[in-house]
Design an enzyme around this catalytic site. Structure first.
Site, PDB file in Angstrom:
ATOM      1  N   SER A 142       0.724  -1.262  -0.033  1.00 45.64           N
ATOM      2  CA  SER A 142      -0.039   0.026  -0.106  1.00 45.64           C
ATOM      3  C   SER A 142       0.743   1.435   0.160  1.00 45.64           C
ATOM      4  O   SER A 142       0.401   2.257  -0.468  1.00 45.64           O
ATOM      5  CB  SER A 142      -0.882  -0.161   1.245  1.00 45.64           C
ATOM      6  OG  SER A 142       0.038   0.147   2.489  1.00 45.64           O
TER       7      SER A 142
ATOM      8  N   CYS B  32       2.287  -6.915   1.801  1.00 40.95           N
ATOM      9  CA  CYS B  32       1.587  -6.055   2.758  1.00 40.95           C
ATOM     10  C   CYS B  32       0.716  -7.106   3.365  1.00 40.95           C
ATOM     11  O   CYS B  32       0.040  -7.786   2.779  1.00 40.95           O
ATOM     12  CB  CYS B  32       0.887  -5.116   1.750  1.00 40.95           C
ATOM     13  SG  CYS B  32      -0.500  -4.260   2.776  1.00 40.95           S
TER      14      CYS B  32
ATOM     15  N   GLU C 194       4.913   6.540   7.857  1.00 41.19           N
ATOM     16  CA  GLU C 194       4.596   7.171   6.585  1.00 41.19           C
ATOM     17  C   GLU C 194       5.039   8.469   6.762  1.00 41.19           C
ATOM     18  O   GLU C 194       5.245   9.207   5.896  1.00 41.19           O
ATOM     19  CB  GLU C 194       3.148   6.985   6.289  1.00 41.19           C
ATOM     20  CG  GLU C 194       2.768   5.572   5.877  1.00 41.19           C
ATOM     21  CD  GLU C 194       2.948   5.319   4.228  1.00 41.19           C
ATOM     22  OE1 GLU C 194       2.866   5.948   3.582  1.00 41.19           O
ATOM     23  OE2 GLU C 194       3.654   4.104   4.122  1.00 41.19           O
TER      24      GLU C 194
ATOM     25  N   CYS D  12       2.818  -6.333  10.034  1.00 42.38           N
ATOM     26  CA  CYS D  12       2.759  -4.994   9.148  1.00 42.38           C
ATOM     27  C   CYS D  12       4.077  -4.901   8.778  1.00 42.38           C
ATOM     28  O   CYS D  12       5.071  -4.846   9.529  1.00 42.38           O
ATOM     29  CB  CYS D  12       1.903  -4.201  10.006  1.00 42.38           C
ATOM     30  SG  CYS D  12       2.069  -2.679   8.901  1.00 42.38           S
TER      31      CYS D  12
ATOM     32  N   HIS E 236       5.427  -2.056   7.766  1.00 42.68           N
ATOM     33  CA  HIS E 236       5.850  -1.053   8.074  1.00 42.68           C
ATOM     34  C   HIS E 236       6.767  -1.020   9.531  1.00 42.68           C
ATOM     35  O   HIS E 236       7.468  -0.208   9.839  1.00 42.68           O
ATOM     36  CB  HIS E 236       4.786  -0.138   8.507  1.00 42.68           C
ATOM     37  CG  HIS E 236       4.312   0.699   7.192  1.00 42.68           C
ATOM     38  ND1 HIS E 236       3.485   0.028   6.228  1.00 42.68           N
ATOM     39  CD2 HIS E 236       4.075   2.045   6.741  1.00 42.68           C
ATOM     40  CE1 HIS E 236       3.195   0.672   5.409  1.00 42.68           C
ATOM     41  NE2 HIS E 236       3.646   1.875   5.537  1.00 42.68           N
TER      42      HIS E 236
HETATM   43  N1  DGL Z   1       2.282  -2.366   5.079  1.00 45.31           N
HETATM   44  C1  DGL Z   1       0.717  -2.816   5.519  1.00 45.31           C
HETATM   45  C2  DGL Z   1       0.517  -4.104   6.147  1.00 45.31           C
HETATM   46  O1  DGL Z   1       1.627  -4.825   6.202  1.00 45.31           O
HETATM   47  C3  DGL Z   1      -0.201  -2.005   6.075  1.00 45.31           C
HETATM   48  C4  DGL Z   1      -0.003  -0.472   5.725  1.00 45.31           C
HETATM   49  C5  DGL Z   1      -1.461   0.057   5.402  1.00 45.31           C
HETATM   50  O2  DGL Z   1      -2.300   0.237   6.588  1.00 45.31           O
HETATM   51  O3  DGL Z   1      -1.655   0.493   4.418  1.00 45.31           O
HETATM   52  O4  DGL Z   1      -0.309  -4.606   6.639  1.00 45.31           O
END
Ligand code: DGL
Length: 279
Positions: free
Chosen positions: A16, A78, A163, A197, A199
């Site tokens: 994303s 993701c 982010e 996640c 991130h």
């Molecule tokens: N990087 C995405 C994940 O692994 C989540 C980021 C988002 O909420 O877009 O779930």
């Protein structure tokens, strides 16, 4: 879906936003010989708070775009997209598009590793609200390790912190401590915590700071990279359809300058990026 070329192409990596870069980095360390295309849907991130239908629709558009760019194999780097869109794309869409292409996610490779990590058999998952609500981690863990108890905690503020370049800022401490505390309150026997996640590795220094000693933090990058390596070794027909040149090109749905600036934080190198429209 326009007609697709069957020529070998780069491996597609989709997220994303920027989170998938943590996975791409580990994949490229493990498999530097292949070519890659990274696609970040930054203009529509975060996905974590969006409905099933929307995450599926956005992810589907991204996969089609990567296929059109020549990818034969796409990794959904993701968790939210893996949780909410992967199964429909694999089962409903792929057979009609091109049954020889593959789309793989990040949840199964992560879960495969935990059986050998947890001793207490009580495991926590930190992830976006969407991934937690989807119950994908408990379902996958139950399938592979029925004896493991799973506790989930949504961390809705962590992706925005990353982010917005605040992962190392003082403000991040409060929210890192808060969600870890809420997870561990659910069961004192949790000895393994999955960062579900892509991130979250950017918050690792603070997560390690506030995670009590004795709890193992499982981060996905290397697990996904090892799993991809193994997949390509077991599927020579797909391996032959992935080009080798060591190149990586980047696409974003947001402004190019914004992506280049933030991506360099994730990758520790300057990147050139092009804008793409998903529809
Ligand atoms: N990087 C995405 C994940 O692994 C989540 C980021 C988002 O909420 O877009 O779930």
């Amino acid at each position: 879906m326009p007609s697709l070329s069957s020529l070998p192409g780069p491996i597609g990596v989709f997220d994303s936003g920027y989170g998938g870069l943590t996975i791409l980095r580990k994949i490229r360390e493990a498999l530097p010989q292949y070519d890659y295309i990274y696609l970040g849907d930054n203009a529509r991130a975060p996905y974590g708070t969006r409905s099933f239908e929307i995450v599926y629709e956005f992810t589907r558009q991204a996969v089609i775009k990567l296929f059109e760019m020549g990818c034969q194999l796409v990794i959904l780097a993701c968790n939210t997209a893996s949780a909410k869109a992967l199964r429909s794309i694999q089962q409903r869409d792929l057979p009609g598009w091109d049954a020889s292409r593959r789309v793989l996610g990040v949840i199964r490779p992560t879960v495969e590793s935990i059986g050998g990590v947890t001793r207490s058999r009580h495991v926590g998952v930190l992830a976006t609200a969407g991934t937690i609500q989807s119950e994908s981690y408990p379902m996958e863990i139950r399938k592979q390790f029925p004896d493991i108890k799973v506790y989930g905690q949504a961390c809705p503020l962590w992706v925005p912190l990353v982010e917005n370049g605040e992962a190392e800022g003082d403000g991040a401490d409060y929210f890192v401590r808060k969600y870890i505390g809420k997870l561990l309150q659910q069961d004192a026997r949790i000895d393994t915590v999955i960062l579900g996640c892509t991130h979250y590795p950017l918050l690792l220094p603070k997560i390690r700071l506030y995670m009590p000693a004795g709890i193992t933090v499982v981060s996905q990058g290397e697990l996904v990279a090892d799993s991809l390596k193994d997949y390509l070794a077991r599927h020579p027909e797909m391996d032959a359809r992935c080009t080798r040149g060591g190149e990586c090109v980047y696409f974003t749905t947001e402004a190019e300058e914004k992506f280049s600036e933030s991506a360099s934080v994730f990758l520790n190198e300057e990147v050139t990026v092009r804008r793409v429209v998903l529809d």
